[in-house]
Design a protein around this motif. Structure first.
Motif, PDB file in Angstrom:
ATOM      1  N   GLY A 151      11.195 -22.442 -11.574  1.00 49.23           N
ATOM      2  CA  GLY A 151      12.196 -21.598 -12.215  1.00 49.23           C
ATOM      3  C   GLY A 151      13.548 -21.760 -11.554  1.00 49.23           C
ATOM      4  O   GLY A 151      13.670 -22.360 -10.481  1.00 49.23           O
ATOM      5  N   VAL A 152      14.569 -21.220 -12.185  1.00 50.08           N
ATOM      6  CA  VAL A 152      15.918 -21.256 -11.622  1.00 50.08           C
ATOM      7  C   VAL A 152      16.426 -19.824 -11.463  1.00 50.08           C
ATOM      8  O   VAL A 152      16.149 -18.959 -12.297  1.00 50.08           O
ATOM      9  N   VAL A 153      17.140 -19.588 -10.372  1.00 49.17           N
ATOM     10  CA  VAL A 153      17.568 -18.232 -10.023  1.00 49.17           C
ATOM     11  C   VAL A 153      19.086 -18.153  -9.940  1.00 49.17           C
ATOM     12  O   VAL A 153      19.723 -19.026  -9.346  1.00 49.17           O
ATOM     13  N   ASP A 154      19.638 -17.111 -10.508  1.00 52.46           N
ATOM     14  CA  ASP A 154      21.055 -16.812 -10.309  1.00 52.46           C
ATOM     15  C   ASP A 154      21.180 -15.903  -9.096  1.00 52.46           C
ATOM     16  O   ASP A 154      21.760 -16.271  -8.079  1.00 52.46           O
ATOM     17  N   GLU A 155      20.604 -14.703  -9.208  1.00 54.52           N
ATOM     18  CA  GLU A 155      20.620 -13.741  -8.093  1.00 54.52           C
ATOM     19  C   GLU A 155      19.186 -13.399  -7.716  1.00 54.52           C
ATOM     20  O   GLU A 155      18.404 -12.955  -8.559  1.00 54.52           O
ATOM     21  N   ILE A 156      18.813 -13.623  -6.458  1.00 49.62           N
ATOM     22  CA  ILE A 156      17.457 -13.321  -6.001  1.00 49.62           C
ATOM     23  C   ILE A 156      17.254 -11.812  -5.981  1.00 49.62           C
ATOM     24  O   ILE A 156      18.034 -11.075  -5.372  1.00 49.62           O
ATOM     25  N   LYS A 157      16.188 -11.366  -6.646  1.00 48.57           N
ATOM     26  CA  LYS A 157      15.845  -9.940  -6.671  1.00 48.57           C
ATOM     27  C   LYS A 157      14.676  -9.712  -5.715  1.00 48.57           C
ATOM     28  O   LYS A 157      13.512  -9.695  -6.107  1.00 48.57           O
ATOM     29  N   ASP A 158      14.984  -9.531  -4.438  1.00 45.67           N
ATOM     30  CA  ASP A 158      13.920  -9.376  -3.442  1.00 45.67           C
ATOM     31  C   ASP A 158      13.765  -7.942  -2.948  1.00 45.67           C
ATOM     32  O   ASP A 158      12.981  -7.664  -2.047  1.00 45.67           O
ATOM     33  N   GLY A 159      14.520  -7.014  -3.552  1.00 40.45           N
ATOM     34  CA  GLY A 159      14.387  -5.606  -3.184  1.00 40.45           C
ATOM     35  C   GLY A 159      15.222  -5.175  -1.996  1.00 40.45           C
ATOM     36  O   GLY A 159      15.101  -4.027  -1.546  1.00 40.45           O
ATOM     37  N   HIS A 160      16.086  -6.043  -1.489  1.00 36.03           N
ATOM     38  CA  HIS A 160      16.857  -5.702  -0.291  1.00 36.03           C
ATOM     39  C   HIS A 160      17.789  -4.507  -0.505  1.00 36.03           C
ATOM     40  O   HIS A 160      18.143  -3.819   0.459  1.00 36.03           O
ATOM     41  N   ASP A 161      18.178  -4.257  -1.764  1.00 34.34           N
ATOM     42  CA  ASP A 161      19.098  -3.147  -2.028  1.00 34.34           C
ATOM     43  C   ASP A 161      18.412  -1.918  -2.633  1.00 34.34           C
ATOM     44  O   ASP A 161      19.073  -0.970  -3.067  1.00 34.34           O
ATOM     45  N   VAL A 162      17.070  -1.928  -2.659  1.00 30.99           N
ATOM     46  CA  VAL A 162      16.344  -0.728  -3.091  1.00 30.99           C
ATOM     47  C   VAL A 162      16.573   0.375  -2.059  1.00 30.99           C
ATOM     48  O   VAL A 162      16.533   0.127  -0.854  1.00 30.99           O
ATOM     49  N   HIS A 225       4.949  -7.782  -9.724  1.00 30.93           N
ATOM     50  CA  HIS A 225       3.800  -8.108 -10.558  1.00 30.93           C
ATOM     51  C   HIS A 225       2.553  -7.540  -9.876  1.00 30.93           C
ATOM     52  O   HIS A 225       2.269  -7.855  -8.727  1.00 30.93           O
ATOM     53  N   ILE A 226       1.809  -6.685 -10.573  1.00 31.68           N
ATOM     54  CA  ILE A 226       0.654  -6.015  -9.971  1.00 31.68           C
ATOM     55  C   ILE A 226      -0.596  -6.866 -10.182  1.00 31.68           C
ATOM     56  O   ILE A 226      -1.170  -6.905 -11.263  1.00 31.68           O
ATOM     57  N   THR A 227      -1.003  -7.562  -9.105  1.00 31.56           N
ATOM     58  CA  THR A 227      -2.147  -8.471  -9.178  1.00 31.56           C
ATOM     59  C   THR A 227      -3.124  -8.145  -8.052  1.00 31.56           C
ATOM     60  O   THR A 227      -3.457  -6.995  -7.850  1.00 31.56           O
ATOM     61  N   GLY A 228      -3.593  -9.151  -7.337  1.00 32.70           N
ATOM     62  CA  GLY A 228      -4.554  -8.913  -6.258  1.00 32.70           C
ATOM     63  C   GLY A 228      -3.992  -7.983  -5.194  1.00 32.70           C
ATOM     64  O   GLY A 228      -2.873  -8.162  -4.733  1.00 32.70           O
ATOM     65  N   GLY A 229      -4.774  -6.992  -4.796  1.00 32.95           N
ATOM     66  CA  GLY A 229      -4.279  -6.002  -3.850  1.00 32.95           C
ATOM     67  C   GLY A 229      -3.556  -4.860  -4.520  1.00 32.95           C
ATOM     68  O   GLY A 229      -3.130  -3.906  -3.873  1.00 32.95           O
ATOM     69  N   SER A 230      -3.406  -4.945  -5.832  1.00 27.56           N
ATOM     70  CA  SER A 230      -2.862  -3.871  -6.658  1.00 27.56           C
ATOM     71  C   SER A 230      -1.509  -3.369  -6.151  1.00 27.56           C
ATOM     72  O   SER A 230      -0.615  -4.148  -5.891  1.00 27.56           O
ATOM     73  N   PHE A 231      -1.380  -2.054  -5.962  1.00 28.06           N
ATOM     74  CA  PHE A 231      -0.069  -1.463  -5.695  1.00 28.06           C
ATOM     75  C   PHE A 231       0.397  -1.651  -4.254  1.00 28.06           C
ATOM     76  O   PHE A 231       1.536  -1.317  -3.932  1.00 28.06           O
ATOM     77  N   SER A 232      -0.463  -2.215  -3.395  1.00 29.90           N
ATOM     78  CA  SER A 232      -0.001  -2.579  -2.053  1.00 29.90           C
ATOM     79  C   SER A 232       1.072  -3.659  -2.137  1.00 29.90           C
ATOM     80  O   SER A 232       1.876  -3.832  -1.218  1.00 29.90           O
ATOM     81  N   LYS A 233       1.124  -4.379  -3.277  1.00 33.08           N
ATOM     82  CA  LYS A 233       2.142  -5.419  -3.467  1.00 33.08           C
ATOM     83  C   LYS A 233       3.561  -4.839  -3.441  1.00 33.08           C
ATOM     84  O   LYS A 233       4.525  -5.564  -3.224  1.00 33.08           O
ATOM     85  N   LEU A 234       3.696  -3.539  -3.677  1.00 38.06           N
ATOM     86  CA  LEU A 234       5.032  -2.932  -3.689  1.00 38.06           C
ATOM     87  C   LEU A 234       5.674  -2.957  -2.311  1.00 38.06           C
ATOM     88  O   LEU A 234       6.886  -2.795  -2.187  1.00 38.06           O
ATOM     89  N   ARG A 235       4.874  -3.168  -1.269  1.00 35.46           N
ATOM     90  CA  ARG A 235       5.442  -3.273   0.083  1.00 35.46           C
ATOM     91  C   ARG A 235       6.310  -4.525   0.218  1.00 35.46           C
ATOM     92  O   ARG A 235       7.109  -4.628   1.142  1.00 35.46           O
ATOM     93  N   ARG A 236       6.129  -5.490  -0.685  1.00 40.53           N
ATOM     94  CA  ARG A 236       6.984  -6.671  -0.664  1.00 40.53           C
ATOM     95  C   ARG A 236       8.416  -6.317  -1.053  1.00 40.53           C
ATOM     96  O   ARG A 236       9.350  -7.041  -0.708  1.00 40.53           O
ATOM     97  N   VAL A 237       8.566  -5.233  -1.785  1.00 38.54           N
ATOM     98  CA  VAL A 237       9.866  -4.871  -2.345  1.00 38.54           C
ATOM     99  C   VAL A 237      10.677  -4.005  -1.391  1.00 38.54           C
ATOM    100  O   VAL A 237      11.874  -4.220  -1.213  1.00 38.54           O
ATOM    101  N   THR A 238      10.038  -3.009  -0.774  1.00 35.49           N
ATOM    102  CA  THR A 238      10.774  -2.095   0.096  1.00 35.49           C
ATOM    103  C   THR A 238       9.856  -1.459   1.133  1.00 35.49           C
ATOM    104  O   THR A 238       8.651  -1.292   0.888  1.00 35.49           O
ATOM    105  N   ASN A 239      10.441  -1.086   2.259  1.00 31.83           N
ATOM    106  CA  ASN A 239       9.704  -0.359   3.298  1.00 31.83           C
ATOM    107  C   ASN A 239       9.925   1.141   3.204  1.00 31.83           C
ATOM    108  O   ASN A 239       9.347   1.903   3.987  1.00 31.83           O
ATOM    109  N   TYR A 240      10.788   1.581   2.259  1.00 31.45           N
ATOM    110  CA  TYR A 240      10.957   3.014   2.039  1.00 31.45           C
ATOM    111  C   TYR A 240       9.684   3.590   1.413  1.00 31.45           C
ATOM    112  O   TYR A 240       8.812   2.854   0.938  1.00 31.45           O
ATOM    113  N   HIS A 241       9.608   4.903   1.386  1.00 34.32           N
ATOM    114  CA  HIS A 241       8.445   5.566   0.787  1.00 34.32           C
ATOM    115  C   HIS A 241       8.480   5.418  -0.737  1.00 34.32           C
ATOM    116  O   HIS A 241       9.520   5.589  -1.372  1.00 34.32           O
ATOM    117  N   ILE A 242       7.328   5.073  -1.288  1.00 33.30           N
ATOM    118  CA  ILE A 242       7.174   4.928  -2.736  1.00 33.30           C
ATOM    119  C   ILE A 242       6.187   5.976  -3.226  1.00 33.30           C
ATOM    120  O   ILE A 242       5.083   6.104  -2.688  1.00 33.30           O
TER     121      ILE A 242
END
Length: 322
Positions: A151-162, A225-242
């Motif tokens: 794929g090609v990316v304009d702006e990386i959406k890695d959650g740094h500004d969440v 994307h919610i796949t293996g490990g389910s909602f633990s994947k959200l830790r990839r996005v932010t370390n704040y409380h979800i």
């Protein structure tokens, strides 16, 4: 207590250890990497162009495809598992190559899988530019299927500004998608879950979220994307409380739970009706919902707050901590 998933042969903690080891080893090769192992896709800088790569397979759902004779959905699954991870970091899918390995030539598998790959590629507006087919009698039992996507990316959406106050939206899944099938198969083999009664639901393909996510990309901060490990994947996005308040899932998840999986483990293994999660600021929430609703059902399911960890309020009003 040993989880049902671990009894089925999948130890999520061990897999995490393996991932950490691999990420450390491959980091020594980095030269132009902008986003490395540990997120949804890797991103490199090539002459000022940000290129994203991801690879994934269908997993043990292939065994149920053989059991049912239903092969097209796993082709769609294979594309979806890759392109959904690409859009999770803000990449537009461009091209795919596939790898199909079989224990022997199987015309029905080839035809069904290829139909599914083509459907998935058209849905995600990507091109299949090649691939590999292998016959390996002594290595493969049945068949295995995987893809690599570019794929090609304009702006990386890695959650740094969440940040605290951001809104979390959940996009409806198509069902189980293609994760947790070692556990599903064990329940079927043990006679606790009827494959014949639930075959159509179990074999439904993974929802492709490329169009809804790309339609709101400028207004979101991250997607997961919610796949293996389910909602633990959200830790990839932010370390704040979800904090998540989950909607009622499809009946297939209730049936799996009735077959002997604890309510808590269901939310650690399966998507529970939410296949993609997006993070956005309150000011953009209504517009994001409006755009996504053109493609798939969407719910406001949570918020980001100060602190750490993930708290889930299930549809049964149980409280779980990840």
């Amino acid at each position: 207590m040993v989880s049902e998933y671990k009894k089925a042969g999948v130890d999520l903690n061990k897999i995490k250890e393996i991932h950490e080891y691999i990420a450390k080893e491959i980091s020594s090769t980095y030269r132009n990497v902008l986003l490395g192992a540990g997120h949804y896709s890797g991103v490199i800088n090539y002459n000022g162009i940000k290129l994203a790569l991801h690879t994934d397979g269908v997993g043990t759902k292939t065994l149920l495809a053989l059991k049912s004779g239903i092969f097209e959905p796993v082709g769609i699954d294979c594309v979806a598992m890759n392109v959904n991870d690409l859009v999770s970091i803000g990449a537009k899918p461009l091209a795919l190559v596939d790898y199909l390995a079989m224990e022997k030539p199987m015309d029905d598998v080839i035809k069904g899988v290829m139909n599914g790959l083509v459907k998935g590629a058209i849905e995600s507006e990507a091109e299949i530019v090649g691939g590999e087919t292998a016959i390996m009698k002594d290595v493969i039992n049945g068949f295995d299927l995987s893809c690599t996507a570019l794929g090609v990316v304009d702006e990386i959406k890695d959650g740094h500004d969440v940040k605290p106050g951001d809104v979390i939206l959940g996009l409806r899944s198509n069902g189980i998608h293609s994760n947790g099938y070692s556990l599903v198969r064990k329940l079927i083999d043990d006679g606790k879950l009827s494959f014949e009664d639930w075959k159509e639901e179990i074999m439904k393909p993974t929802k492709i979220y490329v169009k809804p996510i790309l339609s709101v990309l400028p207004m979101i901060k991250a997607a997961a994307h919610i796949t293996g490990g389910s909602f633990s994947k959200l830790r990839r996005v932010t370390n704040y409380h979800i904090e998540l308040k989950m909607p009622e899932p499809q009946d297939i998840f209730k049936e799996i739970e009735k077959a002997g999986v604890s309510h808590e483990e269901m939310y650690k293994v399966f998507n529970m009706g939410i296949g993609m999660v997006v993070f956005t600021s309150p000011e953009y929430k209504d517009d994001v919902i409006k755009n996504i609703q053109k493609f798939v059902e969407v719910y406001e399911i949570g918020k980001v707050s100060e602190g750490s960890g993930i708290t889930i309020f299930t549809y049964k009003n149980a409280v779980l901590y990840l």
